[in-house]
Write a protein that holds these residues in place. Structure first.
Motif, PDB file in Angstrom:
ATOM      1  N   THR A 189     -34.676  39.773-139.184  1.00  0.00           N
ATOM      2  CA  THR A 189     -33.422  39.015-139.205  1.00  0.00           C
ATOM      3  C   THR A 189     -33.465  37.957-138.102  1.00  0.00           C
ATOM      4  OG1 THR A 189     -32.272  41.021-139.910  1.00  0.00           O
ATOM      5  CG2 THR A 189     -30.898  39.219-139.108  1.00  0.00           C
ATOM      6  N   ALA A 190     -33.259  36.704-138.487  1.00  0.00           N
ATOM      7  CA  ALA A 190     -33.211  35.632-137.488  1.00  0.00           C
ATOM      8  C   ALA A 190     -31.994  35.865-136.586  1.00  0.00           C
ATOM      9  CB  ALA A 190     -33.108  34.287-138.184  1.00  0.00           C
ATOM     10  N   ASN A 191     -32.126  35.472-135.318  1.00  0.00           N
ATOM     11  CA  ASN A 191     -31.092  35.805-134.338  1.00  0.00           C
ATOM     12  C   ASN A 191     -30.607  34.556-133.601  1.00  0.00           C
ATOM     13  OD1 ASN A 191     -29.493  37.576-132.925  1.00  0.00           O
ATOM     14  ND2 ASN A 191     -31.194  38.913-132.348  1.00  0.00           N
ATOM     15  N   TYR A 192     -29.377  34.598-133.170  1.00  0.00           N
ATOM     16  CA  TYR A 192     -28.859  33.558-132.274  1.00  0.00           C
ATOM     17  C   TYR A 192     -29.308  33.900-130.863  1.00  0.00           C
ATOM     18  CZ  TYR A 192     -25.627  32.719-136.141  1.00  0.00           C
ATOM     19  OH  TYR A 192     -25.086  32.455-137.365  1.00  0.00           O
ATOM     20  N   SER A 193     -29.491  32.880-130.036  1.00  0.00           N
ATOM     21  CA  SER A 193     -29.721  33.166-128.617  1.00  0.00           C
ATOM     22  C   SER A 193     -29.251  31.981-127.787  1.00  0.00           C
ATOM     23  CB  SER A 193     -31.201  33.439-128.355  1.00  0.00           C
ATOM     24  OG  SER A 193     -31.379  33.778-127.000  1.00  0.00           O
ATOM     25  N   ILE A 194     -28.768  32.301-126.607  1.00  0.00           N
ATOM     26  CA  ILE A 194     -28.265  31.279-125.679  1.00  0.00           C
ATOM     27  C   ILE A 194     -29.241  31.220-124.507  1.00  0.00           C
ATOM     28  CG2 ILE A 194     -26.283  30.652-124.199  1.00  0.00           C
ATOM     29  CD1 ILE A 194     -25.559  30.871-127.154  1.00  0.00           C
ATOM     30  N   PRO A 195     -29.568  30.047-123.994  1.00  0.00           N
ATOM     31  CA  PRO A 195     -30.471  29.996-122.835  1.00  0.00           C
ATOM     32  C   PRO A 195     -29.862  30.744-121.638  1.00  0.00           C
ATOM     33  CG  PRO A 195     -30.015  27.777-123.685  1.00  0.00           C
ATOM     34  CD  PRO A 195     -29.105  28.710-124.409  1.00  0.00           C
ATOM     35  N   GLU A 234     -17.782  30.167-137.153  1.00  0.00           N
ATOM     36  CA  GLU A 234     -18.726  29.262-137.816  1.00  0.00           C
ATOM     37  C   GLU A 234     -19.030  28.039-136.938  1.00  0.00           C
ATOM     38  OE1 GLU A 234     -20.302  30.381-140.219  1.00  0.00           O
ATOM     39  OE2 GLU A 234     -21.334  28.623-141.010  1.00  0.00           O
ATOM     40  N   THR A 235     -18.038  27.611-136.140  1.00  0.00           N
ATOM     41  CA  THR A 235     -18.299  26.440-135.283  1.00  0.00           C
ATOM     42  C   THR A 235     -19.360  26.777-134.229  1.00  0.00           C
ATOM     43  OG1 THR A 235     -16.545  26.936-133.666  1.00  0.00           O
ATOM     44  CG2 THR A 235     -15.922  25.574-135.560  1.00  0.00           C
ATOM     45  N   ILE A 252     -25.224  26.508-132.559  1.00  0.00           N
ATOM     46  CA  ILE A 252     -26.511  27.109-132.157  1.00  0.00           C
ATOM     47  C   ILE A 252     -27.591  26.798-133.200  1.00  0.00           C
ATOM     48  CG2 ILE A 252     -27.686  29.253-131.479  1.00  0.00           C
ATOM     49  CD1 ILE A 252     -24.851  30.323-130.726  1.00  0.00           C
ATOM     50  N   ARG A 253     -27.189  26.814-134.471  1.00  0.00           N
ATOM     51  CA  ARG A 253     -28.168  26.469-135.525  1.00  0.00           C
ATOM     52  C   ARG A 253     -28.728  25.064-135.291  1.00  0.00           C
ATOM     53  NH1 ARG A 253     -23.909  28.590-139.673  1.00  0.00           N
ATOM     54  NH2 ARG A 253     -24.434  30.790-139.761  1.00  0.00           N
ATOM     55  N   PRO A 302     -30.361  31.832-138.125  1.00  0.00           N
ATOM     56  CA  PRO A 302     -29.599  32.911-138.749  1.00  0.00           C
ATOM     57  C   PRO A 302     -28.563  32.376-139.723  1.00  0.00           C
ATOM     58  CG  PRO A 302     -29.134  32.750-136.379  1.00  0.00           C
ATOM     59  CD  PRO A 302     -30.043  31.635-136.711  1.00  0.00           C
ATOM     60  N   ARG A 303     -28.536  32.941-140.901  1.00  0.00           N
ATOM     61  CA  ARG A 303     -27.570  32.488-141.920  1.00  0.00           C
ATOM     62  C   ARG A 303     -26.793  33.663-142.505  1.00  0.00           C
ATOM     63  NH1 ARG A 303     -27.813  27.085-141.924  1.00  0.00           N
ATOM     64  NH2 ARG A 303     -29.902  26.228-141.654  1.00  0.00           N
ATOM     65  N   ASP A 304     -27.189  34.900-142.154  1.00  0.00           N
ATOM     66  CA  ASP A 304     -26.555  36.049-142.822  1.00  0.00           C
ATOM     67  C   ASP A 304     -25.502  36.746-141.963  1.00  0.00           C
ATOM     68  OD1 ASP A 304     -28.182  37.130-140.925  1.00  0.00           O
ATOM     69  OD2 ASP A 304     -29.129  38.598-142.249  1.00  0.00           O
ATOM     70  N   HIS A 305     -25.287  36.278-140.746  1.00  0.00           N
ATOM     71  CA  HIS A 305     -24.229  36.841-139.906  1.00  0.00           C
ATOM     72  C   HIS A 305     -23.787  35.783-138.897  1.00  0.00           C
ATOM     73  CE1 HIS A 305     -27.818  37.528-137.421  1.00  0.00           C
ATOM     74  NE2 HIS A 305     -27.030  37.643-136.372  1.00  0.00           N
TER      75      HIS A 305
END
Ligand code: NAP
Length: 545
Positions: free
Chosen positions: A220-226, A305-306, A311-312, A330-333
């Motif tokens: 699963t692709a993930n969001y991440s913040i620096p 979503e914003t 992040i996307r 990530p597109r599924d969550h």
């Protein structure tokens, strides 16, 4: 495995009598020992499986392992002298420094003499006749005490997926949560990493630098913040020391035990330009605080979503190969519906020539072979496999203790459909057993030391009150637990957290585990108030005798 538990003697020893037994010597166990021994004057022993203190940080030694809370508040607040004597070197301390800190605290408070290392608990059984717990260890030792307190952490039982053929692999494999203390030499090696959660995102940039080649297997692709990690300056240390009272006050009055407050603005109430400027600033500042940019990121799908879109876009900007960038998006969550990681160069890692991303949604793993990993498309030859596949969270470490409560009732049975606790502190039919940061408490949704101190303080107060009143038994009432489970569900359903269907918050990462939202998402301050209210109302929901 890094430690050798003591082995069983031919003749079992006689039970050792104590007032309280604590299982685990991490942040929770150390503080609980101090409170019960030094404040209540009880005879206490901590039983710890590892060869040193540190809990999570004893086992998680993978390269890049750091804490995600900022160092100045990822520490104890209960002792002014300790608070003023310790200096952190970085914004996000590495695992070695956190272990050093916990050893410093343990030495300063002379805790180690009551901590028995290399001691794995095999069972804990309650006796209704005596109201005592009997705890047994691998070495065949037996301990008895009125109170049993589990301080085993929420993320301590490694989840190693049962891939077909793993036993045939001719190379070496490791789970990040069980890392050898001597380290691993990756030079010249072809490494395969499975998993891209908080751990995978931390370890990947370092593995890429240390190895000849890194293949990252992503499900699963993930969001991440620096993270924007950096050294802490002496001026900052000084300033924090002066302001600690305020730091702790702010941490305790918020939702997540962090000393920053949530914005009062909605993400959908501002103009696009304003919103972008706020996100850009938060992105540049880095860290978990990003999710506090707007008050409704975790409450309102449009607001979420914003943040997700922002992040996307960042991923697309950082990753040079557009196809790889899309695989990493990530597109599924929605952002933060799973625990959001922070990173030091994670997305940049995919711009390196020696890194390959494999999308397991497109080509699932079929088996581990002698030479590496075979997906539905091809075989990837590897010398080392790193499992960054997470944990059997919350319940795994408690269930493996083989706990049986009143009239031999097993915790496994009580939690067959998922954990059911009162306040995350007690489970009906398990008298005198307390669980620090157990399921049903804010725990992992918080800066952990804050959640831990609140639980330890509550448990200590509860035991103090019992001893003062000559009581010997306390047990959560079934109706109180039922109501609390409902409150935990309601709190989760008021957020977007249950949306992430593969989240470990729900137990979804472990095949066969019941899907129950486990942490209390109603906020730390609200939870602490509920606990204090229970105390004030003569321990409402607990039967005491
Ligand atoms: P995690 O968040 O559960 O991530 C595990 C990863 O392994 C996910 O990418 C998961 O994919 C993948 N995975 C699991 N089983 C798999 C299988 N059979 N096949 C392929 N992929 C599989 O675990 P984690 O990264 O160790 O983090 C757990 C928690 O520990 C964090 O959320 C955080 O609370 C804590 N942590 C904290 C820090 C810190 O403070 N510095 C650092 C690391 C971890 P799916 O997403 O598809 O399930």
């Amino acid at each position: 495995m890094t430690t050798q538990s003591r082995t069983a003697p031919a003749v079992p020893s006689a039970p050792q009598a104590l007032d309280a037994i604590i299982i685990g010597a991490g942040f929770s166990g150390l503080y609980q020992l101090h409170k019960l021994r030094d404040e209540l004057g009880l005879k206490v022993r901590v039983l710890e499986k590892g060869a040193g203190v540190g809990g999570t940080w004893f086992w998680n030694r993978y390269p890049g392992a750091r804490c995600d809370s900022e160092s100045y508040y990822y520490c104890y607040s209960f002792n002014k002298a300790i608070e003023q004597a310790w200096s952190w070197s970085e914004r996000y301390p590495e695992h070695t420094e956190i272990r050093k800190y916990l050893n410093f605290v343990a030495d300063r408070l002379a805790l180690k003499r009551d901590i028995q290392l290399d001691t794995e608990v095999t069972s804990a059984a309650f006796d209704d006749g005596t109201n005592l717990w009997t705890v047994q260890t691998v070495a065949g030792e037996t301990f008895q005490a009125q109170f049993l307190i589990t301080a085993v952490g929420c993320l301590s039982t490694a989840n190693v997926p049962k891939f077909k053929g793993l036993e045939n692999f001719k190379g070496d494999w490791y789970h990040t949560g069980n890392w050898p203390p001597e380290g691993i030499d990756f030079a010249g090696k072809r490494v395969g990493q499975i998993g891209t959660g908080s751990t995978g995102i931390q370890v990947a940039p370092v593995l890429a630098k240390q190895s000849k080649h890194l293949t990252i297997f992503q499900r699963t692709a993930n969001y991440s913040i620096p993270a924007r990690n950096r050294p802490v300056t002496p001026d900052e240390v000084e300033l924090t020391r002066k302001n600690y009272d305020d730091v702790w006050r702010r941490a305790r009055s918020g939702t997540n035990g962090h000393p920053f407050s949530m914005s009062s603005q909605s993400a959908v109430s501002v103009s696009d330009e304003e919103r972008r400027a706020i996100y850009e600033k938060a992105w540049e500042r880095g860290g978990l605080r990003f999710r506090a940019s707007f008050k409704d990121i975790l409450e309102n799908e449009k607001a979420n979503e914003t943040a997700s879109d922002f992040i996307r876009e960042k991923i697309a900007t950082v990753v040079e190969d557009a196809k790889v960038g899309e695989m990493l998006t990530p597109r599924d969550h929605g952002f933060a519906t799973k625990r959001p990681p922070i990173d030091s160069g994670y997305f940049e890692t995919f711009n390196r020539d020696n890194v390959l991303l494999v999308d397991l949604k497109a080509e699932p793993i079929v088996e581990v072979t002698e030479k590496g990993i075979r997906t539905s498309n091809q075989e990837y030859e590897l010398d080392i496999i790193v499992f960054a596949t997470g944990f059997d969270a919350f319940t795994g470490s408690l269930l493996r203790l083989n706990i049986t409560g009143s009239h031999g009732y097993a915790l496994k049975e009580a939690w067959a459909a998922g954990p059911r606790t009162y306040l995350g502190l007690q489970t009906p039919k398990f008298p005198n057993l307390f669980t620090i940061t157990g399921p049903g408490s804010p725990s992992v949704l918080c800066n952990m030391p804050i959640a831990i101190e609140q639980h330890v303080d509550w448990i200590t107060g509860c035991i103090r009150d019992m001893l003062a009143s000559g009581l010997t038994r306390i047990e959560a009432e079934p109706a109180a637990a039922e109501q609390w489970v409902e409150q935990v569900n309601d709190a989760a359903n008021a957020t977007l957290l249950p949306m992430a269907s593969s989240s470990w918050y729900l137990g979804a990462n472990v095949p066969g585990k019941p899907r129950v939202f486990m942490p209390y998402a109603g906020g730390f301050a609200r939870y602490a108030n509920i606990c204090n209210d229970v105390t004030r109302s003569d321990y409402r929901g607990f039967a005491r005798s």
